[in-house]
Structure formats: C-alpha cells, structure tokens
Design an enzyme around this catalytic site. Structure first.
Site, short mmCIF file in Angstrom:
data_model
loop_
_atom_site.label_atom_id
_atom_site.label_comp_id
_atom_site.label_asym_id
_atom_site.label_seq_id
_atom_site.Cartn_x
_atom_site.Cartn_y
_atom_site.Cartn_z
N HIS A 132 21.65 124.89 69.54
CA HIS A 132 21.49 125.06 70.99
C HIS A 132 21.48 123.65 71.58
O HIS A 132 21.01 122.71 70.94
CB HIS A 132 20.14 125.68 71.35
CG HIS A 132 19.88 127.04 70.79
ND1 HIS A 132 19.44 127.24 69.51
CD2 HIS A 132 19.95 128.27 71.37
CE1 HIS A 132 19.27 128.53 69.32
NE2 HIS A 132 19.57 129.19 70.42
N ASP A 135 18.21 121.95 71.15
CA ASP A 135 17.76 121.62 69.78
C ASP A 135 18.10 120.18 69.45
O ASP A 135 17.35 119.48 68.77
CB ASP A 135 18.50 122.44 68.69
CG ASP A 135 18.39 123.92 68.88
OD1 ASP A 135 17.39 124.37 69.47
OD2 ASP A 135 19.31 124.63 68.42
C1 XUL Z 1 17.06 134.60 68.63
C2 XUL Z 1 18.32 134.19 68.01
C3 XUL Z 1 18.95 132.97 68.59
C4 XUL Z 1 20.43 133.05 68.68
C5 XUL Z 1 21.07 131.88 69.41
O1 XUL Z 1 16.48 135.73 68.09
O2 XUL Z 1 18.78 134.78 67.07
O3 XUL Z 1 18.56 131.88 67.85
O4 XUL Z 1 21.01 133.12 67.42
O5 XUL Z 1 20.52 131.67 70.66
#
Ligand code: XUL
Ligand code: CO
Length: 467
Positions: A132, A135
């Site tokens: 993300h 992150d």
């Molecule tokens: C949350 C989840 C996230 C997504 C990306 O449950 O799985 O980490 O994969 O936003």
C-alpha cells in the site's frame, strides 16, 4: 547454510534486553550489517530434510505440467504485515520490534525498511512483492508532501528492484487507515473525501507504472455502511463505480497496462461491505458495465468470513472468468476475525492449485502472502519459516493437483455426473433450445428420474489418496 538458532542470534530482536514496558528495543541494526544475519539463500533440500530454513517441496525450477513451480506459483511477499506488522491485535499492543525499525514515521526509517524487505525477499527467493502507498512511505501534511515522500521511497524501490530482479506484483492505496476515510473513501458521503481517495489512487497508478507493477488492487475496507439509517446505498455504489471508471480512464491515459483487481471481503472493518464476496463483486461489475476491465483478487480468509469454504471464491471466480490473483492466507476456524495466517492445509492448497492449473495459470496475478506471523512468533526466523512453510504447502498442492488431473479419476467422475447434458434432451437444455413444454413432454414420456448417488464419501476417499 549456517544455522539460524531459534534462541537469540546476533541481530535478532530477541537478543536485546526488554525496555521498561517489557518490549524489545527497535533499531538494533547497524549500517554495514545484514538485517537477517546468519540466514543465507534458502535452498531446496527435498522432502527428507528437517531443516526449518530449507524448502522441502518448493523446487522453483521443477517442471509440473509444462511450467516451472515458480511460474505456476508467482509468490509475492506483502510489505504491510511482513515489514510493518508488529503483533498488535484487536486486544493487545505490539509484541515485536524489528531491528531495522526505529518506530518513527521518518523517511530514513522507510528507506531502511525497504532495504530490509529486499534482503528478506532475496534470501527467500521470492520474485514479487506488494504494498500500500502508506506501507512504504509516510503520509505528509499535504498532498504534495505525501506524494514527495512516496516518490523518494519509490526511487529506492526502483533501484532495489533493478539490483535484485524482484518485481512489483501489485500496489494499492490505503483508503481505510487515515481518519478522513472513517465514512468511506470512494463511497464517502462527502465529495471532498471522495476526491482525496481519488487523488491517492491517481498517485498509486503513477507509481505502479513507474515500478512496472503488473496489477493494481482495490480493497474497500471502508466502502460499505455501519448504519442503514444514515446511508444512501444506491448513491454510494454509483460513486464507487464512478471512482473505478476514473481510475480506468487514468490508467489508459498514462499508458499503463496493469490489470485491475477488486478484493472481496464481507465485513471488517465495516459492518456491510459492498464487495461482500466474489459473486457480489461480479454482479457489481456487470451492473456498472465494468466486467471487461476488472478481475478479482481472492483472499481465502475473506471467503471464510463470508461463510464459504476456503476455496469457494477461488473456484467461483475462476469458473466465471474473473480469477486474477490470490491473497494466499488462511483464517482460524475458532477466531471470528481476519487472522491472516500463513496457509498450511495441504487439501486447501491442492484445491487452490487445481483451479490454477485448470485455468492455465494466474499471470499477471500471483499467490501473494497477505499473511502475518502469529503475535507470539516474535523471532526473525519465524518470518522466514512462515513463508517457507506456506510455499512448501502450495508446492505440495501443485504436485497433488497435477496428479489429480493426470490420473483423471475424480474429473472423470464429475464429468460422468453431468453426462445427461452431453447428448439428447440434456444437450438441448444446455443449448438453450428447450422450452417448458418440451420438458413436460419429455417427463411424460420418460416417467420418474432414476436416483443417482452423489458419492461424496468416495470423492473424499480419493482426495485423501492424493493429499
Ligand atoms: C485486508 C486486506 C488488504 C488488502 C489490500 O483484509 O486483505 O490488505 O489485501 O488492501
Ligand atoms: Co488481502
């Protein structure tokens, strides 16, 4: 390979003394040192090995049904749990401090974390990673500051990708942690917040292109509602579709060919999430004319939260032509939340890889470990072992699935079960050429259908033969 002892090794967080709160101090790493000292490149040692830091089943170059294990699996390491996760759960504080992490939101810390991540992935031998925006880089006080922070870290990620050959499987925007998204991102009742979400997505599309990201994921943790009384669900879903259309237009404008993936989840953190499960997402995509432009990123721990079996959404999305990628994790049947554990159940990995083989692979998607080590697994070696164990579990699943398909015992039984549709009146039904009147005439002529056993116990017996 030198051993990486389970007790405190040099550079291991466990080697340092706890602070006044009982936590281990961060940033024990020093410039010039390795972040994971004592661990070399993880090797394949074969099924008889008892070395926790070796592959027993995952043999990257081994060819199974025409492709190498590496090509079938396309494993990815996720940045958030693995390099930012510190063992906090809904009831408790972090239990881990990592030697590369000084616990600040500085760029310097972000750079160090990125370097630790690439050392880890290189030693593990995984070729893809995922992140993300927040992150990898800290959020700034303004859009420009946030974007500049991201650009600075992305420059380092680009360099590290070039040095190691590790590639970006996908990136995404975090539209669920910042407080401004408490009522949603793209489904926020305030158009200003929608615009902030779209601004974040725009930057991720640019960064993803720069890093050669093969997919972009959209997970809508806050896209849903908590109270039916204050929510206009139709407008919210329309806004979500408008957001996706803007993202598609911008992706095409900047000349990116990244595959777009929606990640279904029924709830958590929001009570009612619009992307409930695979079939709900597919219905949404058709409703808004987006079905040609999106596939799904299926996470089995989300599938089980939706009340389905682990493999259900993988199977359904694949058979309807929407399986794009997998967040390869698992839940705990005795805990009600998204525990994001590393998969170890060979039957489940076998069912997953059977679907992957049947659809001819996952590319440009992959098997991304959206997984975290348990809160109590506090040693650095646990990070390696968790990934190695899961990669071995999928390698065994791949081999098992290939045998199931090659032997053709179970697939032939399933084909036989539906064989009444292959010819005659059944074929007419499948071709869409039969009417209700035709069915009535057929039944009057044929009488009562004969009883046919579903043979579930026999299928289970066969499954045990392979797993
Ligand atoms: C949350 C989840 C996230 C997504 C990306 O449950 O799985 O980490 O994969 O936003
Ligand atoms: Co996920």
């Amino acid at each position: 390979m030198s051993s990486f002892a389970p007790t405190a090794a040099s550079g291991d967080a466990a080697a340092a003394a706890p602070d006044a709160n009982g936590y281990l101090p961060g940033l024990t790493w020093k410039e010039g040192e390795e972040f994971f000292p004592g661990v070399g490149k993880i090797a394949y040692e074969g099924p008889s090995s008892l070395n926790a830091l070796a592959f027993k089943h995952y043999n990257a170059e081994e060819v199974v049904m025409g492709k190498t294990m590496e090509q079938w699996c396309r494993f990815g390491v996720c940045f958030w749990h693995t390099f930012r996760g510190k063992g906090a759960d809904p009831f408790g504080a972090p239990t881990m401090r990592r030697p590369w992490d000084d616990e600040t939101e500085s760029l310097e810390n972000a750079f160090r974390r990125a370097r630790a991540a690439f050392e880890f992935m290189t030693k593990l031998g995984v070729k893809y990673y995922t992140f993300h925006d927040r992150d990898v880089a800290p959020e700034g006080a303004t859009v420009d500051e946030s974007n500049a922070n991201l650009d600075a870290v992305v420059a380092l990620l680009e360099k590290l990708q070039g040095e190691t050959g590790i590639k970006l499987l996908w990136s995404t925007q975090n539209l669920f942690s910042p407080p401004r998204y408490m009522n949603g991102g793209a489904t926020n009742p305030d158009a200003h917040v929608f615009a902030m979400a779209a601004t974040a997505a725009k930057k991720v599309l640019e960064v993803n292109k720069r890093l050669g990201g093969e997919n972009v994921v959209f997970w809508g943790g806050r896209e849903g509602y908590q109270s039916v009384l204050n929510t206009d669900v139709k407008r919210e879903m329309d806004h979500m579709a408008a957001f996706f259309k803007m993202c598609l237009a911008y992706r095409n404008k900047i000349g990116s060919d990244a595959q777009f993936l929606i990640e279904p989840k029924p709830r958590e953190p929001t009570k009612h999430q619009y992307d409930y499960d695979a079939q709900t997402c597919i219905g949404f995509l058709h409703t808004y004319g987006l079905e040609k432009d999106f596939k799904l990123n299926i996470e089995p721990n989300h599938t089980t939260l939706a009340g389905h079996d682990y493999e259900h959404d993988i199977l359904v999305s694949s058979k309807l032509g929407f399986l794009g990628s997998v967040d390869a994790n698992t839940g705990d049947p005795l805990l009600g939340w998204d525990t994001d554990m590393f998969p170890s159940d060979i039957k489940k990995t076998t069912l997953t890889m059977k679907v992957v083989l049947e659809q001819g692979g996952l590319a440009p998607g992959g098997l991304n470990f959206d997984c975290k080590v348990r809160r109590e697994s506090t040693e650095l070696r646990d990070m390696f072992i968790a990934h190695i164990g899961a990669m071995d579990a999928f390698a065994r699943g791949l081999r098992n699935a290939a045998r199931i398909l090659a032997d053709n015992k179970m697939p032939a039984m399933v084909a036989e079960r539906y064989s009444s549709y292959d010819t005659g009146f059944g074929a007419k039904i499948e071709a869409g050429e039969a009417t209700l009147e035709d069915c009535e005439a057929f039944c009057k002529e044929q009488g009562e259908p004969k009883q046919t056993s579903g043979r579930a116990e026999e299928y289970e017996m066969i499954m045990n033969h392979y797993c």
